[in-house]
Write a protein that holds these residues in place. Structure first.
Motif, PDB file in Angstrom:
ATOM      1  N   TYR A   1      39.376  35.305  52.341  1.00 29.24           N
ATOM      2  CA  TYR A   1      38.498  34.513  51.967  1.00 29.24           C
ATOM      3  C   TYR A   1      37.519  35.825  50.942  1.00 29.24           C
ATOM      4  N   ASN A   2      37.279  36.898  51.945  1.00 30.59           N
ATOM      5  CA  ASN A   2      36.587  37.865  51.236  1.00 30.59           C
ATOM      6  C   ASN A   2      36.932  38.343  49.787  1.00 30.59           C
TER       7      ASN A   2
ATOM      8  N   TYR B   1      38.921  36.639  47.860  1.00 26.38           N
ATOM      9  CA  TYR B   1      38.723  35.661  46.944  1.00 26.38           C
ATOM     10  C   TYR B   1      37.369  35.929  46.328  1.00 26.38           C
ATOM     11  N   VAL B   2      36.332  35.787  47.245  1.00 24.31           N
ATOM     12  CA  VAL B   2      34.870  36.136  46.603  1.00 24.31           C
ATOM     13  C   VAL B   2      34.582  37.441  45.931  1.00 24.31           C
ATOM     14  N   MET B   3      35.317  38.349  46.147  1.00 23.53           N
ATOM     15  CA  MET B   3      35.111  39.471  45.495  1.00 23.53           C
ATOM     16  C   MET B   3      35.765  39.332  44.068  1.00 23.53           C
ATOM     17  N   GLU B   4      37.066  38.680  43.994  1.00 18.84           N
ATOM     18  CA  GLU B   4      37.995  38.460  43.003  1.00 18.84           C
ATOM     19  C   GLU B   4      37.032  37.637  42.024  1.00 18.84           C
ATOM     20  N   LEU B   5      36.281  36.571  42.624  1.00 18.47           N
ATOM     21  CA  LEU B   5      35.673  35.609  41.769  1.00 18.47           C
ATOM     22  C   LEU B   5      34.649  36.410  40.789  1.00 18.47           C
ATOM     23  N   ALA B   6      33.979  37.267  41.549  1.00 20.22           N
ATOM     24  CA  ALA B   6      33.040  37.868  40.690  1.00 20.22           C
ATOM     25  C   ALA B   6      33.711  39.130  39.770  1.00 20.22           C
TER      26      ALA B   6
ATOM     27  N   ASN C   1      36.547  39.467  38.642  1.00 21.61           N
ATOM     28  CA  ASN C   1      37.712  38.979  37.482  1.00 21.61           C
ATOM     29  C   ASN C   1      37.339  38.222  36.625  1.00 21.61           C
TER      30      ASN C   1
ATOM     31  N   GLN D   1      39.886  36.079  33.264  1.00 23.11           N
ATOM     32  CA  GLN D   1      39.797  34.740  33.153  1.00 23.11           C
ATOM     33  C   GLN D   1      41.147  34.265  32.701  1.00 23.11           C
TER      34      GLN D   1
ATOM     35  N   LEU E   1      45.384  34.066  35.488  1.00 21.24           N
ATOM     36  CA  LEU E   1      46.181  33.464  36.751  1.00 21.24           C
ATOM     37  C   LEU E   1      46.749  32.306  36.072  1.00 21.24           C
TER      38      LEU E   1
ATOM     39  N   TRP F   1      45.807  33.918  45.965  1.00 26.96           N
ATOM     40  CA  TRP F   1      44.900  32.784  45.303  1.00 26.96           C
ATOM     41  C   TRP F   1      45.254  31.492  45.868  1.00 26.96           C
TER      42      TRP F   1
END
Lengths: 164, 149
Positions: free
Chosen positions: B26-27, B29-34, B36, B40, B43, B120
């Motif tokens: 999950y961590n 994921y959150v890091m990736e969110l910001a 990556n 965009q 994936l 993901w």
């Protein structure tokens, strides 16, 4: 509705239905488990149809925002909300990682007695989604245990080669 | 070790990521969110690339080590140009990379992309699961507190 792809998670918790319900509906408890491993800040939690739960999950100075708009609240029985990613102003936005991921997921959580324990079922289906969004969600759901297992299979293969 | 050529330097990270996946997925994921945002849509390309069984078979082949188009094409009943087109899709999605300065242009897996795509998906699957695990703990704590009162 039945053609829509659905994500379902069932779990039995060793606690009374009232306690489990409290864990979902008391923000002081909810924030302890909702973001495992990250700091969860519940900015608003208005438990009634039309009310919203505004949620921020913090990690190393970055935040992930989401809003849950309650549709149905039946005490100790059922919670229904619209689940969406948002910007910092709580406006619904596309998932930054997957632009074609459905923006809003109709989320239903049901609670039922199971001999002193509590069965919880969580279900998510896309709502007001475009055909493309539904297709992406459907593909993800169908691939989780099927074709996408390939992704894991490849990684497992790589790992076994490393270890051999 | 079956790896003879270039040592796969991403092994260590991948192995660690794999072994501790449930803990920091999950961590991640959150890091990736910001982090990556610049990627965009990548994936989407990854999942589209993986939707094809031939391309998945090619990836499986490359999991055994780098290979040229001719080597990849051998077990398939399709032409080398068709294989090349599949490789192009995989390359555009960032799933493989190919040497430019060698005649045979061997292709090999880019494990980071593969791992992030798999993560993901695993994240979505593991996310509620991880939450429910934590909820289980919280309920146990609540029960203890209540029985003391």
């Amino acid at each position: 509705m039945s053609e829509l792809p659905e994500y379902v998670l069932d779990r039995t918790f060793d606690a009374s239905r009232d306690l489990v319900w409290r864990a979902w509906t008391d923000p002081d408890i909810l924030h302890q488990w909702y973001g495992p491993g990250v700091e969860t800040i519940i900015h608003q939690y208005d438990l009634k149809p039309g009310g919203a739960w505004l949620n921020e999950m913090k990690m190393r100075g970055m935040s992930d925002y989401s809003r849950m708009d309650f549709q149905e609240v039946a005490e100790a029985e059922k919670l229904v909300w619209h689940h969406a990613s948002t910007d910092a102003d709580w406006n619904v936005v596309a998932n930054p990682m997957m632009p074609d991921w459905p923006r809003v997921l109709l989320t239903t959580v049901t609670f039922s007695d199971a001999g002193g324990k509590t069965d919880v079922r969580l279900s998510q289906v896309p709502i007001d989604a475009s055909e493309k969004e539904i297709a992406v969600f459907a593909e993800m759901m169908s691939n989780m245990d099927g074709g996408w297992g390939k992704g894991y299979a490849i990684i497992d293969e790589l790992l076994s080669q490393l270890q051999s | 070790m079956r790896w003879v050529g270039r040592p796969p330097r991403w092994w260590r990270g991948l192995l660690i990521a794999h072994l501790t996946k449930t803990n920091f997925l999950y961590n991640l994921y959150v890091m990736e969110l910001a982090s990556n945002v610049a990627r965009q849509g990548q994936l989407d390309a990854v999942f589209a690339a993986l939707a094809d069984p031939t391309r998945r078979a090619i990836l499986s082949r490359l999991a055994d080590g780098e290979a040229s188009v001719a080597e990849i094409a051998t077990p398939f009943s399709i032409s080398q140009p068709a294989i090349s087109r599949h490789l192009k899709v995989l390359e555009n999605a960032g799933l493989i990379e190919r040497d430019i300065d060698e005649q045979r242009r061997p292709a090999r897996l880019t494990a980071e992309t593969m791992a992030s795509a798999v993560d993901w998906l695993a994240e979505f699957r593991a996310f509620w699961g991880a939450r429910f695990d934590r909820l289980d703990d919280v309920l146990m704590e609540l029960k203890k507190t209540e029985s003391k009162e």
